[in-house]
Design a protein around this motif. Structure first.
Motif, PDB file in Angstrom:
ATOM      1  N   TYR A   1       0.807  -1.217   0.000  1.00 20.18           N
ATOM      2  CA  TYR A   1       0.000   0.000   0.000  1.00 20.18           C
ATOM      3  C   TYR A   1       0.845   1.273   0.000  1.00 20.18           C
ATOM      4  O   TYR A   1       0.286   2.373   0.061  1.00 20.18           O
ATOM      5  CB  TYR A   1      -0.950  -0.010   1.198  1.00 20.18           C
ATOM      6  N   GLU A   2       2.144   1.132  -0.076  1.00 20.48           N
ATOM      7  CA  GLU A   2       2.991   2.313  -0.198  1.00 20.48           C
ATOM      8  C   GLU A   2       2.800   2.907  -1.592  1.00 20.48           C
ATOM      9  O   GLU A   2       2.666   2.188  -2.582  1.00 20.48           O
ATOM     10  CB  GLU A   2       4.448   1.950   0.053  1.00 20.48           C
ATOM     11  N   VAL A   3       2.769   4.226  -1.655  1.00 20.18           N
ATOM     12  CA  VAL A   3       2.422   4.903  -2.902  1.00 20.18           C
ATOM     13  C   VAL A   3       3.294   4.479  -4.081  1.00 20.18           C
ATOM     14  O   VAL A   3       2.768   4.253  -5.181  1.00 20.18           O
ATOM     15  CB  VAL A   3       2.426   6.431  -2.710  1.00 20.18           C
ATOM     16  N   PRO A   4       4.615   4.373  -3.946  1.00 20.37           N
ATOM     17  CA  PRO A   4       5.405   3.940  -5.115  1.00 20.37           C
ATOM     18  C   PRO A   4       4.942   2.607  -5.693  1.00 20.37           C
ATOM     19  O   PRO A   4       4.893   2.442  -6.928  1.00 20.37           O
ATOM     20  CB  PRO A   4       6.831   3.844  -4.566  1.00 20.37           C
ATOM     21  N   ASN A   5       4.571   1.665  -4.831  1.00 15.62           N
ATOM     22  CA  ASN A   5       4.085   0.385  -5.338  1.00 15.62           C
ATOM     23  C   ASN A   5       2.724   0.541  -5.997  1.00 15.62           C
ATOM     24  O   ASN A   5       2.452  -0.061  -7.058  1.00 15.62           O
ATOM     25  CB  ASN A   5       3.982  -0.634  -4.210  1.00 15.62           C
ATOM     26  N   LEU A   6       1.847   1.358  -5.407  1.00 17.60           N
ATOM     27  CA  LEU A   6       0.528   1.572  -5.992  1.00 17.60           C
ATOM     28  C   LEU A   6       0.621   2.243  -7.359  1.00 17.60           C
ATOM     29  O   LEU A   6      -0.159   1.951  -8.266  1.00 17.60           O
ATOM     30  CB  LEU A   6      -0.331   2.415  -5.051  1.00 17.60           C
ATOM     31  N   ILE A   7       1.593   3.143  -7.521  1.00 15.74           N
ATOM     32  CA  ILE A   7       1.799   3.787  -8.819  1.00 15.74           C
ATOM     33  C   ILE A   7       2.137   2.738  -9.877  1.00 15.74           C
ATOM     34  O   ILE A   7       1.533   2.698 -10.959  1.00 15.74           O
ATOM     35  CB  ILE A   7       2.925   4.825  -8.738  1.00 15.74           C
ATOM     36  N   ASP A   8       3.108   1.883  -9.575  1.00 11.01           N
ATOM     37  CA  ASP A   8       3.497   0.841 -10.530  1.00 11.01           C
ATOM     38  C   ASP A   8       2.344  -0.127 -10.788  1.00 11.01           C
ATOM     39  O   ASP A   8       2.147  -0.591 -11.923  1.00 11.01           O
ATOM     40  CB  ASP A   8       4.715   0.082 -10.009  1.00 11.01           C
ATOM     41  N   PHE A   9       1.608  -0.430  -9.724  1.00 15.94           N
ATOM     42  CA  PHE A   9       0.496  -1.372  -9.840  1.00 15.94           C
ATOM     43  C   PHE A   9      -0.555  -0.850 -10.812  1.00 15.94           C
ATOM     44  O   PHE A   9      -1.004  -1.563 -11.723  1.00 15.94           O
ATOM     45  CB  PHE A   9      -0.121  -1.609  -8.462  1.00 15.94           C
ATOM     46  N   PHE A  10      -0.944   0.408 -10.663  1.00 13.69           N
ATOM     47  CA  PHE A  10      -1.997   0.935 -11.521  1.00 13.69           C
ATOM     48  C   PHE A  10      -1.480   1.288 -12.908  1.00 13.69           C
ATOM     49  O   PHE A  10      -2.262   1.305 -13.870  1.00 13.69           O
ATOM     50  CB  PHE A  10      -2.691   2.115 -10.850  1.00 13.69           C
ATOM     51  N   ALA A  11      -0.207   1.534 -13.041  1.00 19.18           N
ATOM     52  CA  ALA A  11       0.355   1.671 -14.384  1.00 19.18           C
ATOM     53  C   ALA A  11       0.185   0.361 -15.145  1.00 19.18           C
ATOM     54  O   ALA A  11      -0.209   0.359 -16.326  1.00 19.18           O
ATOM     55  CB  ALA A  11       1.830   2.068 -14.307  1.00 19.18           C
ATOM     56  N   GLU A  12       0.452  -0.748 -14.483  1.00 21.08           N
ATOM     57  CA  GLU A  12       0.276  -2.046 -15.124  1.00 21.08           C
ATOM     58  C   GLU A  12      -1.206  -2.337 -15.372  1.00 21.08           C
ATOM     59  O   GLU A  12      -1.566  -2.910 -16.414  1.00 21.08           O
ATOM     60  CB  GLU A  12       0.894  -3.155 -14.275  1.00 21.08           C
ATOM     61  N   PHE A  13      -2.060  -1.947 -14.442  1.00 18.99           N
ATOM     62  CA  PHE A  13      -3.506  -2.109 -14.637  1.00 18.99           C
ATOM     63  C   PHE A  13      -3.958  -1.400 -15.915  1.00 18.99           C
ATOM     64  O   PHE A  13      -4.697  -1.959 -16.729  1.00 18.99           O
ATOM     65  CB  PHE A  13      -4.252  -1.556 -13.419  1.00 18.99           C
ATOM     66  N   ILE A  14      -3.497  -0.171 -16.096  1.00 24.01           N
ATOM     67  CA  ILE A  14      -3.873   0.597 -17.288  1.00 24.01           C
ATOM     68  C   ILE A  14      -3.354  -0.080 -18.554  1.00 24.01           C
ATOM     69  O   ILE A  14      -4.060  -0.177 -19.562  1.00 24.01           O
ATOM     70  CB  ILE A  14      -3.353   2.044 -17.181  1.00 24.01           C
ATOM     71  N   ARG A  15      -2.122  -0.550 -18.505  1.00 22.61           N
ATOM     72  CA  ARG A  15      -1.559  -1.233 -19.679  1.00 22.61           C
ATOM     73  C   ARG A  15      -2.401  -2.450 -20.057  1.00 22.61           C
ATOM     74  O   ARG A  15      -2.580  -2.760 -21.237  1.00 22.61           O
ATOM     75  CB  ARG A  15      -0.124  -1.662 -19.408  1.00 22.61           C
ATOM     76  N   GLN A  16      -2.906  -3.157 -19.055  1.00 22.65           N
ATOM     77  CA  GLN A  16      -3.656  -4.375 -19.326  1.00 22.65           C
ATOM     78  C   GLN A  16      -5.063  -4.098 -19.843  1.00 22.65           C
ATOM     79  O   GLN A  16      -5.544  -4.777 -20.755  1.00 22.65           O
ATOM     80  CB  GLN A  16      -3.732  -5.229 -18.051  1.00 22.65           C
ATOM     81  N   ILE A  17      -5.738  -3.101 -19.258  1.00 23.13           N
ATOM     82  CA  ILE A  17      -7.138  -2.881 -19.642  1.00 23.13           C
ATOM     83  C   ILE A  17      -7.275  -1.934 -20.832  1.00 23.13           C
ATOM     84  O   ILE A  17      -8.340  -1.860 -21.444  1.00 23.13           O
ATOM     85  CB  ILE A  17      -7.981  -2.392 -18.435  1.00 23.13           C
ATOM     86  N   SER A  18      -6.206  -1.204 -21.159  1.00 25.79           N
ATOM     87  CA  SER A  18      -6.251  -0.310 -22.312  1.00 25.79           C
ATOM     88  C   SER A  18      -4.937  -0.371 -23.075  1.00 25.79           C
ATOM     89  O   SER A  18      -4.185   0.593 -23.142  1.00 25.79           O
ATOM     90  CB  SER A  18      -6.533   1.123 -21.863  1.00 25.79           C
ATOM     91  N   PRO A  19      -4.617  -1.518 -23.656  1.00 29.74           N
ATOM     92  CA  PRO A  19      -3.340  -1.673 -24.347  1.00 29.74           C
ATOM     93  C   PRO A  19      -3.240  -0.761 -25.571  1.00 29.74           C
ATOM     94  O   PRO A  19      -4.192  -0.611 -26.331  1.00 29.74           O
ATOM     95  CB  PRO A  19      -3.339  -3.155 -24.752  1.00 29.74           C
ATOM     96  N   ASN A  20      -2.097  -0.126 -25.699  1.00 28.68           N
ATOM     97  CA  ASN A  20      -1.793   0.711 -26.867  1.00 28.68           C
ATOM     98  C   ASN A  20      -2.719   1.920 -27.017  1.00 28.68           C
ATOM     99  O   ASN A  20      -2.861   2.449 -28.122  1.00 28.68           O
ATOM    100  CB  ASN A  20      -1.861  -0.135 -28.156  1.00 28.68           C
ATOM    101  N   ARG A  21      -3.311   2.343 -25.937  1.00 27.65           N
ATOM    102  CA  ARG A  21      -4.227   3.479 -26.024  1.00 27.65           C
ATOM    103  C   ARG A  21      -4.217   4.261 -24.720  1.00 27.65           C
ATOM    104  O   ARG A  21      -4.396   3.686 -23.650  1.00 27.65           O
ATOM    105  CB  ARG A  21      -5.636   2.980 -26.313  1.00 27.65           C
ATOM    106  N   LYS A  22      -3.996   5.568 -24.801  1.00 28.19           N
ATOM    107  CA  LYS A  22      -4.009   6.400 -23.604  1.00 28.19           C
ATOM    108  C   LYS A  22      -5.422   6.480 -23.033  1.00 28.19           C
ATOM    109  O   LYS A  22      -6.416   6.346 -23.748  1.00 28.19           O
ATOM    110  CB  LYS A  22      -3.508   7.809 -23.927  1.00 28.19           C
ATOM    111  N   ILE A  23      -5.489   6.737 -21.720  1.00 31.81           N
ATOM    112  CA  ILE A  23      -6.769   6.824 -21.039  1.00 31.81           C
ATOM    113  C   ILE A  23      -7.007   8.245 -20.518  1.00 31.81           C
ATOM    114  O   ILE A  23      -6.093   9.066 -20.456  1.00 31.81           O
ATOM    115  CB  ILE A  23      -6.841   5.846 -19.849  1.00 31.81           C
TER     116      ILE A  23
END
Length: 318
Positions: free
Chosen positions: A90-112
């Motif tokens: 739950y530390e912010v640096p880990n959450l940042i990386d986590f949601f970056a990967e979430f975005i990559r997975q749910i919206s591949p090749n497209r900005k959100i």
């Protein structure tokens, strides 16, 4: 990574939304989705805050799903998402990386278009700074920028006082206190501070059921247990008398946002002093700010239609 669709009662009044799960680095995240990434306009991702869940965005989801692909997860630790035990998760640096990967997975090749409130905003600010390639535009709703929030925690006794409730949330026995008397503490935290005309019995009961799910209160509290900007819990430290305190050790981070950003702010916020908006343009190069003088921290409930209109105007091509 595979998505697993399921049906949950929470969706019974949300026509068109699908409930899905996705595994991100071993953490199973629940989210709701509507639309088709292949044919619709930009993808919206909505990040909720404490002590809520994806449902805080119901009106935004139904409104923007008419022309866009929309996604709203339960943050890790909340509702139907996994609740990792390790506090470091739950530390912010880990959450940042986590949601970056979430975005990559749910919206591949497209900005959100990223829309976030409260703790969702605490994640979204640095996410937009360090992973700007993933985000087309940013919308923040009553979530202080990390740089201005740290500044106010250092300089403003009022902000430290407003943040004092955090000590209750991380104290020994906090989970039991929050669950006691039908989650009365949490009811008072959100509903007693929200404009009464927006509070219904149905809304209250839906949140009580959410909070009483196994592990949810602990998951929510872990965000506070891992946060870095925590003022000392005594008056002497607030006046900078005596030994070096956590306040004295704070350094103001320079979190720079270089993508178009809309900040929507209820001026009756109970958690943040309005001075968090001061000099915000130093950190956000393309800033649009809209204030709501009569609204509280719970802007998504109190001004939902106005939020939709403001976001619609913001995302229109210039």
């Amino acid at each position: 990574m595979a998505n697993v669709e399921s049906t949950v009662n929470l969706l019974s009044d949300s026509t068109g939304l699908k409930s899905k799960y996705i595994d991100i680095a071993g953490c199973n995240i629940h989210y709701v989705e509507q639309g088709n990434i292949a044919i619709d306009n930009s993808t919206f991702v909505f990040l909720h805050g404490f002590p809520e869940y994806w449902g805080t965005w119901r009106n935004q989801l139904s409104y923007f799903a008419q022309s866009h692909h929309v996604i709203a997860p339960d943050l890790p630790g909340y509702n139907l998402s996994d609740k990792p035990e390790a506090l470091s998760f739950y530390e912010v640096p880990n959450l940042i990386d986590f949601f970056a990967e979430f975005i990559r997975q749910i919206s591949p090749n497209r900005k959100i278009i990223l829309v976030a409130h409260d703790w969702g905003g605490a994640i979204a600010w640095p996410l937009a700074a360090f992973h700007s390639a993933l985000i087309e535009k940013l919308v923040i709703i009553n979530a202080a920028h990390p740089s201005t929030f740290t500044r106010e925690m250092i300089n403003s006794s009022e902000q430290r006082e407003k943040s004092g409730y955090i000590h209750q949330l991380i104290a020994h026995g906090a989970e039991q206190e929050l669950l006691a008397n039908n989650c009365l503490y949490l009811q008072n935290k959100i509903f007693a501070t929200m404009r009464s005309s927006f509070v219904t019995d149905e809304l209250i009961q839906s949140y009580i059921e959410l909070w009483q799910k196994p592990g949810v209160v602990k998951g929510m509290l872990n965000y506070y247990r891992a946060m870095p900007q925590l003022a000392p819990n005594n008056a002497e430290s607030n006046s900078h008398i005596g030994p070096v305190t956590a306040i004295d050790k704070m350094k103001i981070p320079r979190i720079i946002i270089n993508i178009p950003t809309l900040v929507l702010w209820g001026e009756k916020d109970q958690a943040f002093v309005i001075e968090n908006l001061n000099q915000l343009a130093r950190y956000v190069s393309q800033l649009t700010l809209k204030r709501f003088p009569k609204a509280s921290h719970w802007l998504t409930h109190e001004c939902s239609d106005e939020i939709n209109q403001a976001i619609s105007q913001f995302i229109l091509p210039k």
